[in-house]
Design an enzyme around this catalytic site. Structure first.
Site, mmCIF file in Angstrom:
data_model
loop_
_atom_site.group_PDB
_atom_site.id
_atom_site.type_symbol
_atom_site.label_atom_id
_atom_site.label_comp_id
_atom_site.label_asym_id
_atom_site.label_seq_id
_atom_site.Cartn_x
_atom_site.Cartn_y
_atom_site.Cartn_z
ATOM 1 N N LYS A 1 -6.179 -25.053 -34.375
ATOM 2 C CA LYS A 1 -5.727 -26.520 -34.634
ATOM 3 C C LYS A 1 -4.439 -26.070 -35.290
ATOM 4 C CE LYS A 1 -7.035 -27.765 -38.563
ATOM 5 N NZ LYS A 1 -5.443 -27.639 -39.500
ATOM 6 N N ASP B 1 -11.988 -29.438 -42.670
ATOM 7 C CA ASP B 1 -11.348 -29.311 -41.641
ATOM 8 C C ASP B 1 -12.290 -29.432 -40.018
ATOM 9 O OD1 ASP B 1 -8.749 -29.187 -42.277
ATOM 10 O OD2 ASP B 1 -8.441 -27.005 -41.861
#
Length: 299
Positions: A15, A144
């Site tokens: 990410k 997350d």
């Protein structure tokens, strides 16, 4: 990885926070953010196979830095999903993690591993569970994880759990560089001098390399200054990206991984080779981000 009969594997995408604004702090201590994030084709890999008893093993360049106990999000994801749907539907599995991303490096590696395990186990166990429920389970593991479950260009708000997908977002050519200095997310957030920054500006109407680069120039990573003070090597990583011709360079997340934006994948590959030649001990990877619309089989 060795492949067992009945095993399947999934990519766990890194990410990348292209922009990360810290906009506040909740009473419970969680920071509020606004972030434009993309996910890269380079990352870890998860393999799952039926087994007589649960197993979890790790291989790859960064395996020595990965804990194998209950602190690891991979077995925690397995156990959380099993708890949610019941033991009778979730027989033992062997999970193998190929750890290609540096640990504690600001690219959501552990969260992406956990999200990939959740997706993989839903398929392995043949579970009928919707995306909202899977995101709820993911959020229990970390802020997350829901965005790593989505793994498409998105804007994350709140503590990272309020997600808005970004349509018509093409793949980007990226080079990821980490100088080998782990950064504690908690320590960096604790060192912030300000937590009530402005929100992200509106995204460009049409996103391409040039419009995105111009937009990034008026955004920030509000954590970068604190991380640079703790780990000056981050500045050297950014400098090498700029020397290699990056159109835009910034630290991702809480660091220490930095990204450079390149107009094409081939230019990114040449830049990565140049940096790797100068810094052979660093983590350096040329990759492409995942576009907002991806055909089946590319995830």
């Amino acid at each position: 990885m060795d492949t067992d009969i009945g095993s399947r594997s999934w990519h766990a995408h890194a990410k990348i926070n292209l922009a990360l604004h810290v906009t506040g702090r909740r009473p419970d201590g969680y920071h509020l953010i606004e972030s434009l994030a993309v996910f890269t084709r380079f990352g870890d890999r998860v393999e799952i196979a039926p087994a007589d008893s649960d197993e979890f093993t790790v291989s790859g360049r960064y395996a020595p830095a990965v804990p194998l106990d209950a602190s690891n999000l991979v077995p925690r994801a397995r156990d959380a999903l099993r708890q949610a749907v019941g033991h009778e539907r979730t027989p033992p599995v062997a999970i193998r993690l190929e750890k290609n991303l540096p640990v504690a490096s600001g690219v959501g590696g552990g969260s992406s591993d956990a999200a990939t395990v959740l997706r993989g186990l839903v398929e392995t166990w043949g579970l009928d569970i919707d995306g909202a429920e899977l995101a709820r389970i993911g959020l229990s593991l970390g802020a997350d994880v829901p965005m790593c479950l989505a793994a498409r260009p998105l804007v994350a708000r709140g503590i990272g759990d309020e997600l808005s997908m970004v349509p018509d977002f093409s793949a980007l050519g990226l080079v990821l560089v980490n100088p080998g200095t782990p950064v504690s997310t908690a320590d960096v957030f604790a060192a912030l001098s300000r937590r009530d920054n402005e929100a992200l500006p509106p995204l460009p109407r049409s996103i391409d390399f040039h419009s995105l680069r111009n937009w990034l120039e008026i955004t920030r990573n509000d954590i970068e200054t604190a991380a640079l003070a703790m780990q000056p090597a981050i500045g050297r990583a950014l400098s090498w990206l700029n020397k290699a011709g990056s159109g835009f360079s910034r630290m991702s997340g809480s660091g220490a991984t930095c990204f450079g934006l390149f107009e094409t994948g081939n230019v990114a590959k040449r830049a990565a080779a140049e940096i790797r030649g100068r810094q052979p001990d660093w983590f350096v990877a040329a990759t492409r981000s995942i576009a907002s619309e991806v055909s089946d089989g590319q995830n």
